[in-house]
Design an enzyme around this catalytic site. Structure first.
Site, PDB file in Angstrom:
ATOM      1  N   CYS A   1      -7.928  -1.964   7.900  1.00 13.86           N
ATOM      2  CA  CYS A   1      -6.515  -1.925   7.496  1.00 13.86           C
ATOM      3  C   CYS A   1      -6.105  -0.490   7.193  1.00 13.86           C
ATOM      4  O   CYS A   1      -5.073  -0.016   7.665  1.00 13.86           O
ATOM      5  CB  CYS A   1      -6.282  -2.831   6.280  1.00 13.86           C
ATOM      6  SG  CYS A   1      -6.439  -4.576   6.692  1.00 13.86           S
TER       7      CYS A   1
ATOM      8  N   HIS B   1      -1.237  -6.055   1.797  1.00  8.31           N
ATOM      9  CA  HIS B   1      -2.490  -6.822   1.721  1.00  8.31           C
ATOM     10  C   HIS B   1      -2.214  -8.143   0.996  1.00  8.31           C
ATOM     11  O   HIS B   1      -1.466  -8.154   0.011  1.00  8.31           O
ATOM     12  CB  HIS B   1      -3.560  -6.041   0.940  1.00  8.31           C
ATOM     13  CG  HIS B   1      -4.509  -5.279   1.803  1.00  8.31           C
ATOM     14  ND1 HIS B   1      -4.711  -3.921   1.684  1.00  8.31           N
ATOM     15  CD2 HIS B   1      -5.351  -5.699   2.805  1.00  8.31           C
ATOM     16  CE1 HIS B   1      -5.617  -3.543   2.579  1.00  8.31           C
ATOM     17  NE2 HIS B   1      -6.025  -4.583   3.270  1.00  8.31           N
TER      18      HIS B   1
ATOM     19  N   GLU C   1       0.829  -1.207   0.000  1.00 11.53           N
ATOM     20  CA  GLU C   1       0.000   0.000   0.000  1.00 11.53           C
ATOM     21  C   GLU C   1       0.862   1.255   0.000  1.00 11.53           C
ATOM     22  O   GLU C   1       1.781   1.394   0.779  1.00 11.53           O
ATOM     23  CB  GLU C   1      -0.936  -0.003   1.218  1.00 11.53           C
ATOM     24  CG  GLU C   1      -1.880  -1.201   1.260  1.00 11.53           C
ATOM     25  CD  GLU C   1      -2.837  -1.262   0.073  1.00 11.53           C
ATOM     26  OE1 GLU C   1      -2.959  -0.261  -0.651  1.00 11.53           O
ATOM     27  OE2 GLU C   1      -3.456  -2.326  -0.127  1.00 11.53           O
TER      28      GLU C   1
END
Ligand code: PCA
Length: 203
Positions: A142, A166, A79
């Site tokens: 998250c 993820h 991310e």
């Protein structure tokens, strides 16, 4: 050097969460000069961030690698960003479902993650592991935990580097669901976390 690795417990509609098993398996893992401290966070609107902030104080990590399940993604996702919004598509494990709320009232719109995510993605792809740099961690736990972590360390003099990975669902989860969905084996995910930790430990 201490690397804090976190996973999450299962959440609706899943009965398992590979990030939980991954995190548990890496507690005490050593790579280069670094040692991993790992823990599993609750999927809870208040307690996940509270636990993370307490860990930042007690563990005092040099880097934080969050792990979480992204049920419909086919590749490992590093991310790039966390946004200041909670828009839960499903309730958390306390039954709380929130919409359009900020993670931190009056916080900035977003924070960039600070781990070398592009290098990690390149190393994963070189190793034959499907991976990409993602521009959304979603708007559930998250993203929220990543945002509150980045917000908290923004005030540190020497902030730990913070990032998030993820992972897709396990083959057994997709088999049980009967749905036409992607999956990834735990062994390959473990290899992906090892590679990420290797990059992080190398500084
Ligand atoms: N995945 C969810 C929360 C916990 C997890 O493992 C998410 O992507 O927000």
């Amino acid at each position: 050097m201490i690397i804090l690795v976190t996973g999450f417990e299962p959440f609706t509609p899943y009965k398992a969460n590979p990030s939980e098993e991954l995190a548990r398996g890496f507690d005490g893992y050593r790579v280069g000069e670094a040692v991993v401290r790992a823990t599993v966070l609750p999927v809870h609107h208040a307690e996940a961030s509270a636990r993370m902030l307490a860990l930042l104080d007690t563990v005092r990590p040099d880097a934080v690698l969050g792990l979480g399940l992204a049920g419909s993604r086919a590749r490992i996702a590093l991310e790039r960003v966390a946004v200041n919004v909670m828009d839960y598509a499903v309730p958390d494990n306390a039954g709380c479902q929130t919409q359009d709320e900020p993670c931190v009232p009056s916080g900035p719109a977003a924070y960039f993650t600070t781990l070398p995510s592009r290098t990690i993605v390149a190393r994963l792809v070189d190793a034959g592991i499907p991976a990409y740099l993602s521009d959304t961690a979603g708007t559930y736990l998250c993203n929220q935990t990543l945002y509150t972590t980045l917000h908290a360390v923004a005030r540190h003099d020497a902030p730990p580097r913070v990032g998030f990975m993820h992972v897709p669902p396990l083959p057994s989860m997709v088999a049980a669901s009967g749905l036409d969905q992607p999956s990834m084996d735990l062994t390959l995910m473990r290899r992906a976390v090892e590679i990420a930790l290797d990059v992080i430990a190398a500084g």
